[in-house]
Design a protein around this motif. Structure first.
Motif, PDB file in Angstrom:
ATOM      1  N   ILE A 229      12.281   3.698  -2.756  1.00  0.00           N
ATOM      2  CA  ILE A 229      11.489   3.161  -1.645  1.00  0.00           C
ATOM      3  C   ILE A 229      10.080   3.742  -1.660  1.00  0.00           C
ATOM      4  O   ILE A 229       9.086   3.015  -1.532  1.00  0.00           O
ATOM      5  CB  ILE A 229      12.193   3.469  -0.304  1.00  0.00           C
ATOM      6  N   VAL A 230       9.982   5.067  -1.818  1.00  0.00           N
ATOM      7  CA  VAL A 230       8.676   5.723  -1.791  1.00  0.00           C
ATOM      8  C   VAL A 230       7.814   5.250  -2.959  1.00  0.00           C
ATOM      9  O   VAL A 230       6.621   4.965  -2.790  1.00  0.00           O
ATOM     10  CB  VAL A 230       8.855   7.254  -1.815  1.00  0.00           C
ATOM     11  N   PHE A 231       8.391   5.165  -4.150  1.00  0.00           N
ATOM     12  CA  PHE A 231       7.620   4.741  -5.313  1.00  0.00           C
ATOM     13  C   PHE A 231       7.095   3.323  -5.134  1.00  0.00           C
ATOM     14  O   PHE A 231       5.927   3.046  -5.425  1.00  0.00           O
ATOM     15  CB  PHE A 231       8.485   4.823  -6.571  1.00  0.00           C
ATOM     16  N   ALA A 232       7.946   2.416  -4.669  1.00  0.00           N
ATOM     17  CA  ALA A 232       7.520   1.026  -4.495  1.00  0.00           C
ATOM     18  C   ALA A 232       6.402   0.915  -3.461  1.00  0.00           C
ATOM     19  O   ALA A 232       5.419   0.191  -3.663  1.00  0.00           O
ATOM     20  CB  ALA A 232       8.714   0.163  -4.087  1.00  0.00           C
ATOM     21  N   LEU A 233       6.529   1.638  -2.344  1.00  0.00           N
ATOM     22  CA  LEU A 233       5.503   1.578  -1.309  1.00  0.00           C
ATOM     23  C   LEU A 233       4.218   2.254  -1.760  1.00  0.00           C
ATOM     24  O   LEU A 233       3.114   1.792  -1.425  1.00  0.00           O
ATOM     25  CB  LEU A 233       6.027   2.225  -0.024  1.00  0.00           C
ATOM     26  N   ALA A 234       4.333   3.342  -2.522  1.00  0.00           N
ATOM     27  CA  ALA A 234       3.135   4.035  -3.003  1.00  0.00           C
ATOM     28  C   ALA A 234       2.391   3.190  -4.029  1.00  0.00           C
ATOM     29  O   ALA A 234       1.155   3.166  -4.049  1.00  0.00           O
ATOM     30  CB  ALA A 234       3.515   5.386  -3.599  1.00  0.00           C
ATOM     31  N   ALA A 235       3.133   2.501  -4.896  1.00  0.00           N
ATOM     32  CA  ALA A 235       2.496   1.687  -5.929  1.00  0.00           C
ATOM     33  C   ALA A 235       1.736   0.501  -5.338  1.00  0.00           C
ATOM     34  O   ALA A 235       0.741   0.054  -5.912  1.00  0.00           O
ATOM     35  CB  ALA A 235       3.541   1.198  -6.925  1.00  0.00           C
ATOM     36  N   SER A 236       2.205   0.002  -4.197  1.00  0.00           N
ATOM     37  CA  SER A 236       1.549  -1.156  -3.581  1.00  0.00           C
ATOM     38  C   SER A 236       0.677  -0.782  -2.392  1.00  0.00           C
ATOM     39  O   SER A 236       0.183  -1.667  -1.687  1.00  0.00           O
ATOM     40  CB  SER A 236       2.616  -2.167  -3.127  1.00  0.00           C
ATOM     41  N   ALA A 237       0.485   0.524  -2.152  1.00  0.00           N
ATOM     42  CA  ALA A 237      -0.319   0.961  -1.002  1.00  0.00           C
ATOM     43  C   ALA A 237      -1.777   0.559  -1.186  1.00  0.00           C
ATOM     44  O   ALA A 237      -2.312   0.598  -2.297  1.00  0.00           O
ATOM     45  CB  ALA A 237      -0.204   2.476  -0.832  1.00  0.00           C
ATOM     46  N   PHE A 238      -2.412   0.221  -0.075  1.00  0.00           N
ATOM     47  CA  PHE A 238      -3.819  -0.191  -0.131  1.00  0.00           C
ATOM     48  C   PHE A 238      -4.716   0.672   0.752  1.00  0.00           C
ATOM     49  O   PHE A 238      -5.721   1.212   0.295  1.00  0.00           O
ATOM     50  CB  PHE A 238      -3.954  -1.653   0.294  1.00  0.00           C
ATOM     51  N   ALA A 239      -4.355   0.835   2.032  1.00  0.00           N
ATOM     52  CA  ALA A 239      -5.251   1.497   2.976  1.00  0.00           C
ATOM     53  C   ALA A 239      -5.502   2.950   2.594  1.00  0.00           C
ATOM     54  O   ALA A 239      -6.660   3.398   2.588  1.00  0.00           O
ATOM     55  CB  ALA A 239      -4.662   1.414   4.389  1.00  0.00           C
ATOM     56  N   THR A 240      -4.443   3.687   2.266  1.00  0.00           N
ATOM     57  CA  THR A 240      -4.612   5.115   1.957  1.00  0.00           C
ATOM     58  C   THR A 240      -5.443   5.331   0.700  1.00  0.00           C
ATOM     59  O   THR A 240      -6.397   6.126   0.715  1.00  0.00           O
ATOM     60  CB  THR A 240      -3.243   5.798   1.834  1.00  0.00           C
ATOM     61  N   PRO A 241      -5.151   4.663  -0.447  1.00  0.00           N
ATOM     62  CA  PRO A 241      -6.026   4.849  -1.616  1.00  0.00           C
ATOM     63  C   PRO A 241      -7.450   4.376  -1.371  1.00  0.00           C
ATOM     64  O   PRO A 241      -8.403   4.962  -1.918  1.00  0.00           O
ATOM     65  CB  PRO A 241      -5.347   4.010  -2.699  1.00  0.00           C
ATOM     66  N   ALA A 242      -7.622   3.335  -0.554  1.00  0.00           N
ATOM     67  CA  ALA A 242      -8.971   2.826  -0.309  1.00  0.00           C
ATOM     68  C   ALA A 242      -9.800   3.814   0.495  1.00  0.00           C
ATOM     69  O   ALA A 242     -11.000   3.984   0.233  1.00  0.00           O
ATOM     70  CB  ALA A 242      -8.903   1.488   0.421  1.00  0.00           C
ATOM     71  N   ILE A 243      -9.184   4.511   1.473  1.00  0.00           N
ATOM     72  CA  ILE A 243      -9.934   5.433   2.330  1.00  0.00           C
ATOM     73  C   ILE A 243     -10.086   6.797   1.661  1.00  0.00           C
ATOM     74  O   ILE A 243     -11.191   7.357   1.615  1.00  0.00           O
ATOM     75  CB  ILE A 243      -9.235   5.573   3.697  1.00  0.00           C
ATOM     76  N   ILE A 244      -8.994   7.350   1.145  1.00  0.00           N
ATOM     77  CA  ILE A 244      -9.043   8.688   0.542  1.00  0.00           C
ATOM     78  C   ILE A 244      -9.651   8.616  -0.861  1.00  0.00           C
ATOM     79  O   ILE A 244     -10.442   9.484  -1.253  1.00  0.00           O
ATOM     80  CB  ILE A 244      -7.639   9.306   0.480  1.00  0.00           C
ATOM     81  N   GLY A 245      -9.283   7.601  -1.633  1.00  0.00           N
ATOM     82  CA  GLY A 245      -9.794   7.481  -2.996  1.00  0.00           C
ATOM     83  C   GLY A 245     -11.197   6.927  -3.083  1.00  0.00           C
ATOM     84  O   GLY A 245     -11.930   7.227  -4.027  1.00  0.00           O
ATOM     85  N   GLY A 246     -11.570   6.115  -2.104  1.00  0.00           N
ATOM     86  CA  GLY A 246     -12.912   5.551  -2.117  1.00  0.00           C
ATOM     87  C   GLY A 246     -13.068   4.441  -3.153  1.00  0.00           C
ATOM     88  O   GLY A 246     -12.102   3.971  -3.759  1.00  0.00           O
TER      89      GLY A 246
END
Length: 300
Positions: A229-246
């Protein structure tokens, strides 16, 4: 007597025949929802990914695999997909390393304290993912709480760079997705008989041995399920990588977003989304096979 027995037994096939289609009728609304809201958009996305795009002509009507060929040939896309799955893997490992002990501690708590800490653990799910990520941005920034505290205590001389790095994205994603790991492990712990631990201790096993030889093998299916579950949600995450990763630290989801809304290359964005979905499905199915084997070994 034989006639009466035959008449009495004859309605059974009718009841069996009627019951055979009842599950399909009951599942029909769910199937219609899945087909309409999930399968149809996915099919349309796949069809869109087969079209080409021109800067002045827009989306063309021709059908080809040019977008997929471009993704396969270009090292830029290789780097982004590798970064996506690397971040997902480390997020999963961190969530498992912290979530499994947390679930075990919750399992051993008394009822009143367990309810309180369970609510605290599930608290992040009650807050918007954007709000949670902005909170981590304020914590992890060069002028954030963590760096300023460490600088004030004299532990650091220069701030640690968390923002716009994979490390910062992993930390924020692990916090966001930790409840899914805890819930999965806690569900596996419900099958654990406390008397087995007591028996192992009475036979001279140390607490570490009890955890390693008794508890861990029985909760491993829960850890594997939570990892999926965590891997699938992390691979498709958008908001967190967009804000923290820039903008500089792109992952597959943010890349697809940029192709759709920035360059307006919808076919290429659709191809990226389809490949991300296919890769997720392949990984999830492989891990699911591992989970099923683990369940068979533990509960056979």
């Amino acid at each position: 007597m034989s006639t009466v027995a035959t008449d009495t037994a004859s309605p059974a096939p009718a009841r069996h025949g009627r019951a055979s289609w009842v599950p399909y009728v009951l599942n029909l609304p769910a199937l219609l929802v899945v087909g309409t809201l999930i399968l149809v958009p996915l099919g349309m996305t796949f069809i869109l990914s087969l079209h080409s795009f021109g800067m002045y002509t827009g989306v063309s009507s021709d059908i080809s695999l040019a977008n997929y060929a471009e993704i396969v040939r270009d090292p830029y896309f290789h780097e982004i997909f590798l970064r996506t799955f690397r971040i997902s893997l480390f997020t999963t490992l961190l969530a498992a390393a912290l979530g499994a002990p947390e679930a075990y501690i919750l399992h051993r708590m008394k009822g009143s304290w367990r309810s309180i800490f369970l609510l605290v653990m599930l608290g992040p799910l009650l807050i918007s993912v954007v709000a949670r990520t902005l909170g981590w941005a304020m914590l992890l920034g060069s002028t954030g709480v963590i760096n300023q505290t460490l600088l004030g205590l004299g532990i650091l001389t220069t701030p640690i760079q968390f923002m716009y790095t994979e490390t910062g994205v992993v930390i924020a994603l692990a916090h966001v997705l930790m409840p899914f790991m805890v819930i999965s492990v806690w569900a596996a712990l419900q099958r654990l008989d406390p008397q087995v631990e007591n028996a192992a201790i009475s036979l001279g096993a140390s607490p570490f041995t009890v955890v390693r030889r008794v508890i861990l093998p029985q909760i491993m299916p829960g850890i594997l399920t939570g990892s999926i579950i965590v891997f699938a949600l992390a691979a498709s995450a958008f908001a967190t990588p967009a804000i923290i990763g820039g903008r500089r630290l792109k992952v597959a989801a943010t890349l697809a977003y940029d192709e759709f809304l920035s360059t307006l290359n919808w076919p290429l964005g659709a191809a990226i989304a389809v490949l991300l979905l296919v890769a997720n499905i392949v990984i999830i199915l492989g891990c699911n096979r591992l989970v099923e084997r683990r369940y068979a070994q533990v509960f056979e």
